[in-house]
Design a protein around this motif. Structure first.
Motif, PDB file in Angstrom:
ATOM      1  N   HIS A  24      32.993 -17.743  -0.635  1.00 42.44           N
ATOM      2  CA  HIS A  24      32.068 -16.894  -1.377  1.00 42.44           C
ATOM      3  C   HIS A  24      31.902 -17.264  -2.553  1.00 42.44           C
ATOM      4  O   HIS A  24      31.880 -16.530  -3.713  1.00 42.44           O
ATOM      5  N   GLU A  25      31.983 -18.841  -2.966  1.00 39.57           N
ATOM      6  CA  GLU A  25      31.717 -19.315  -4.318  1.00 39.57           C
ATOM      7  C   GLU A  25      30.376 -18.890  -4.830  1.00 39.57           C
ATOM      8  O   GLU A  25      29.611 -18.713  -3.916  1.00 39.57           O
ATOM      9  N   GLU A  26      30.684 -18.775  -6.098  1.00 35.78           N
ATOM     10  CA  GLU A  26      29.495 -18.500  -6.862  1.00 35.78           C
ATOM     11  C   GLU A  26      29.365 -18.714  -8.257  1.00 35.78           C
ATOM     12  O   GLU A  26      30.387 -18.854  -8.894  1.00 35.78           O
ATOM     13  N   VAL A  27      28.475 -19.457  -8.591  1.00 35.98           N
ATOM     14  CA  VAL A  27      28.128 -19.890  -9.954  1.00 35.98           C
ATOM     15  C   VAL A  27      26.889 -19.460 -10.787  1.00 35.98           C
ATOM     16  O   VAL A  27      25.935 -19.508 -10.143  1.00 35.98           O
ATOM     17  N   VAL A  28      27.177 -18.445 -11.699  1.00 36.96           N
ATOM     18  CA  VAL A  28      26.237 -17.610 -12.297  1.00 36.96           C
ATOM     19  C   VAL A  28      26.075 -18.183 -13.711  1.00 36.96           C
ATOM     20  O   VAL A  28      26.856 -18.203 -14.537  1.00 36.96           O
ATOM     21  N   ARG A  29      24.678 -18.535 -13.960  1.00 35.09           N
ATOM     22  CA  ARG A  29      24.325 -19.090 -15.383  1.00 35.09           C
ATOM     23  C   ARG A  29      23.340 -18.169 -15.941  1.00 35.09           C
ATOM     24  O   ARG A  29      22.479 -17.591 -15.601  1.00 35.09           O
ATOM     25  N   GLY A  30      23.615 -18.359 -17.378  1.00 35.43           N
ATOM     26  CA  GLY A  30      22.687 -17.150 -18.220  1.00 35.43           C
ATOM     27  C   GLY A  30      23.284 -17.544 -19.566  1.00 35.43           C
ATOM     28  O   GLY A  30      24.089 -18.018 -19.984  1.00 35.43           O
ATOM     29  N   THR A  31      22.523 -16.635 -20.453  1.00 33.61           N
ATOM     30  CA  THR A  31      22.879 -16.530 -21.898  1.00 33.61           C
ATOM     31  C   THR A  31      24.022 -15.655 -22.023  1.00 33.61           C
ATOM     32  O   THR A  31      24.218 -14.737 -20.794  1.00 33.61           O
ATOM     33  N   ALA A  32      24.788 -15.473 -22.866  1.00 34.73           N
ATOM     34  CA  ALA A  32      25.918 -14.498 -23.352  1.00 34.73           C
ATOM     35  C   ALA A  32      25.349 -13.151 -23.002  1.00 34.73           C
ATOM     36  O   ALA A  32      26.158 -12.308 -22.376  1.00 34.73           O
ATOM     37  N   ALA A  33      24.239 -12.940 -23.585  1.00 29.72           N
ATOM     38  CA  ALA A  33      23.575 -11.339 -23.508  1.00 29.72           C
ATOM     39  C   ALA A  33      23.249 -11.076 -21.950  1.00 29.72           C
ATOM     40  O   ALA A  33      23.595 -10.047 -21.448  1.00 29.72           O
ATOM     41  N   GLU A  34      22.714 -12.003 -21.221  1.00 27.58           N
ATOM     42  CA  GLU A  34      22.363 -11.740 -19.947  1.00 27.58           C
ATOM     43  C   GLU A  34      23.551 -11.526 -19.006  1.00 27.58           C
ATOM     44  O   GLU A  34      23.528 -10.638 -18.063  1.00 27.58           O
ATOM     45  N   LEU A  35      24.573 -12.409 -19.151  1.00 28.32           N
ATOM     46  CA  LEU A  35      25.699 -12.158 -18.447  1.00 28.32           C
ATOM     47  C   LEU A  35      26.626 -11.040 -18.607  1.00 28.32           C
ATOM     48  O   LEU A  35      27.218 -10.363 -17.802  1.00 28.32           O
ATOM     49  N   ALA A  36      26.561 -10.549 -19.976  1.00 27.40           N
ATOM     50  CA  ALA A  36      27.246  -9.322 -20.498  1.00 27.40           C
ATOM     51  C   ALA A  36      26.748  -8.115 -19.672  1.00 27.40           C
ATOM     52  O   ALA A  36      27.370  -7.252 -19.428  1.00 27.40           O
ATOM     53  N   ALA A  37      25.336  -8.164 -19.696  1.00 28.18           N
ATOM     54  CA  ALA A  37      24.664  -7.116 -18.995  1.00 28.18           C
ATOM     55  C   ALA A  37      24.906  -6.956 -17.450  1.00 28.18           C
ATOM     56  O   ALA A  37      25.058  -6.049 -16.848  1.00 28.18           O
ATOM     57  N   ARG A  38      24.860  -8.171 -16.923  1.00 32.14           N
ATOM     58  CA  ARG A  38      24.881  -8.353 -15.563  1.00 32.14           C
ATOM     59  C   ARG A  38      26.580  -7.836 -14.986  1.00 32.14           C
ATOM     60  O   ARG A  38      26.662  -7.015 -14.000  1.00 32.14           O
ATOM     61  N   TYR A  39      27.348  -8.207 -15.850  1.00 31.54           N
ATOM     62  CA  TYR A  39      29.049  -7.926 -15.439  1.00 31.54           C
ATOM     63  C   TYR A  39      29.263  -6.425 -15.897  1.00 31.54           C
ATOM     64  O   TYR A  39      30.682  -5.822 -15.861  1.00 31.54           O
ATOM     65  N   ALA A  40      28.540  -5.838 -16.908  1.00 37.71           N
ATOM     66  CA  ALA A  40      29.131  -4.449 -17.609  1.00 37.71           C
ATOM     67  C   ALA A  40      29.549  -3.374 -16.819  1.00 37.71           C
ATOM     68  O   ALA A  40      30.510  -2.790 -17.034  1.00 37.71           O
ATOM     69  N   SER A  41      29.003  -3.100 -15.627  1.00 39.36           N
ATOM     70  CA  SER A  41      29.153  -2.162 -14.897  1.00 39.36           C
ATOM     71  C   SER A  41      29.603  -2.627 -13.685  1.00 39.36           C
ATOM     72  O   SER A  41      30.238  -1.792 -12.701  1.00 39.36           O
ATOM     73  N   ALA A  42      29.605  -3.925 -13.298  1.00 40.71           N
ATOM     74  CA  ALA A  42      30.199  -4.269 -12.002  1.00 40.71           C
ATOM     75  C   ALA A  42      31.197  -5.825 -12.333  1.00 40.71           C
ATOM     76  O   ALA A  42      30.706  -6.799 -11.880  1.00 40.71           O
ATOM     77  N   PRO A  43      32.106  -5.593 -12.726  1.00 44.15           N
ATOM     78  CA  PRO A  43      33.045  -6.799 -12.738  1.00 44.15           C
ATOM     79  C   PRO A  43      33.373  -7.476 -11.410  1.00 44.15           C
ATOM     80  O   PRO A  43      33.324  -6.487 -10.381  1.00 44.15           O
ATOM     81  N   PRO A  44      33.176  -8.822 -11.420  1.00 40.13           N
ATOM     82  CA  PRO A  44      33.444  -9.412 -10.315  1.00 40.13           C
ATOM     83  C   PRO A  44      34.766  -9.341  -9.612  1.00 40.13           C
ATOM     84  O   PRO A  44      35.793  -9.072 -10.378  1.00 40.13           O
ATOM     85  N   LYS A  45      35.014 -10.015  -8.561  1.00 41.29           N
ATOM     86  CA  LYS A  45      36.257 -10.220  -7.793  1.00 41.29           C
ATOM     87  C   LYS A  45      36.505 -11.309  -7.617  1.00 41.29           C
ATOM     88  O   LYS A  45      35.854 -12.546  -7.587  1.00 41.29           O
ATOM     89  N   GLY A  46      37.837 -11.842  -7.468  1.00 42.42           N
ATOM     90  CA  GLY A  46      38.275 -13.328  -7.267  1.00 42.42           C
ATOM     91  C   GLY A  46      38.849 -13.983  -8.418  1.00 42.42           C
ATOM     92  O   GLY A  46      38.676 -13.497  -9.815  1.00 42.42           O
ATOM     93  N   GLU A  47      38.769 -15.311  -8.197  1.00 33.90           N
ATOM     94  CA  GLU A  47      39.439 -15.988  -9.624  1.00 33.90           C
ATOM     95  C   GLU A  47      38.254 -16.743 -10.209  1.00 33.90           C
ATOM     96  O   GLU A  47      37.041 -17.135  -9.759  1.00 33.90           O
ATOM     97  N   ILE A  48      38.438 -16.558 -11.702  1.00 30.26           N
ATOM     98  CA  ILE A  48      37.116 -17.019 -12.702  1.00 30.26           C
ATOM     99  C   ILE A  48      37.492 -18.104 -13.459  1.00 30.26           C
ATOM    100  O   ILE A  48      38.707 -17.934 -14.097  1.00 30.26           O
ATOM    101  N   VAL A  49      36.557 -18.819 -13.611  1.00 28.93           N
ATOM    102  CA  VAL A  49      36.525 -20.006 -14.503  1.00 28.93           C
ATOM    103  C   VAL A  49      35.220 -19.675 -15.336  1.00 28.93           C
ATOM    104  O   VAL A  49      34.138 -19.646 -15.003  1.00 28.93           O
TER     105      VAL A  49
END
Length: 220
Positions: A189-214
């Motif tokens: 389930h590898e995932e690489v999500v790119r964006g601005t800080a604002a975009e990613l902050a909005a994306r994960y604000a209500s749904a934190p990801p699961k698994g190991e994060i870099v």
């Protein structure tokens, strides 16, 4: 053959990423020092490697290092592994390597998987000058200082639970700063999500990801 330490990186997710040299070293070692004997046994069983395992982790580094150095002085070959990736890189091993250096024992380091390098390349951000921080600090003041680091691309580990707050702070500092969240690298389930800080902050604000994060951040 004289005693020595062989530092062996192990897969960060996909067990097929282990190298032939690492498997050979694990087979030839008199003892394999590992963070979690159960996790290392899964890798060894996959490739039919029979090896004597001893635990080596942050809670017993000092005592175990003295014991292993003593064995190497008597001619033993010790292989050092962590649960995933390169030992010493945000993982145990520093105490043992320093003890070997102080004792004049050879230290051989084999190349192999690294979550930090994999994330850096996958991010698409500049890789000519970069800084690895390890695990990001939990205190907001210290975290703010690290995120404000202006020298090169920043690569760091972060927990899924704290990622939303980290991205929110990053967006507060510079909403347009490029950022990349790499999740479960090399796994199914590898995932690489790119964006601005604002975009990613909005994306994960209500749904934190699961698994190991870099987390990889463009130069500030």
């Amino acid at each position: 053959m004289s005693g020595r330490l062989v530092v062996c990186p192990t897969p960060i997710g996909n067990l097929e990423d282990v190298t032939l040299r690492v498997l050979s070293a694990l087979r030839e070692a008199d003892v394999v020092a590992c963070e979690d004997t159960r996790r290392t046994r899964v890798l060894l069983d996959r490739y039919g490697v029979r090896a004597k395992l001893v635990s080596y982790h942050e809670h017993n580094e000092q005592a175990r290092s003295s014991e292993l150095v003593g064995r190497m002085r008597e001619g033993a070959v010790v292989a050092l592994v962590s649960d995933a990736g390169m030992p010493l890189v945000s993982d145990p091993g520093y105490v043992l390597v320093r003890a070997c250096v102080a004792a004049g024992l050879p230290v051989e380091v084999l190349p192999g998987p690294s979550a930090a390098i994999t994330a850096l390349v996958a991010s698409g951000l500049p890789a000519d000058e970069w800084h690895f921080h390890g695990f990001l600090p939990r205190k907001k003041g210290e975290l703010r200082e690290v995120l404000s680091h202006p020298d090169g691309t920043l690569v760091a580990f972060e927990s899924p639970r704290r990622l939303p707050a980290t991205l929110a702070l990053l967006a507060e500092l510079d909403a347009e700063r490029e950022a990349v969240v790499c999740r479960e690298l090399t796994k199914a389930h590898e995932e690489v999500v790119r964006g601005t800080a604002a975009e990613l902050a909005a994306r994960y604000a209500s749904a934190p990801p699961k698994g190991e994060i870099v987390l990889v951040l463009a130069p500030g």
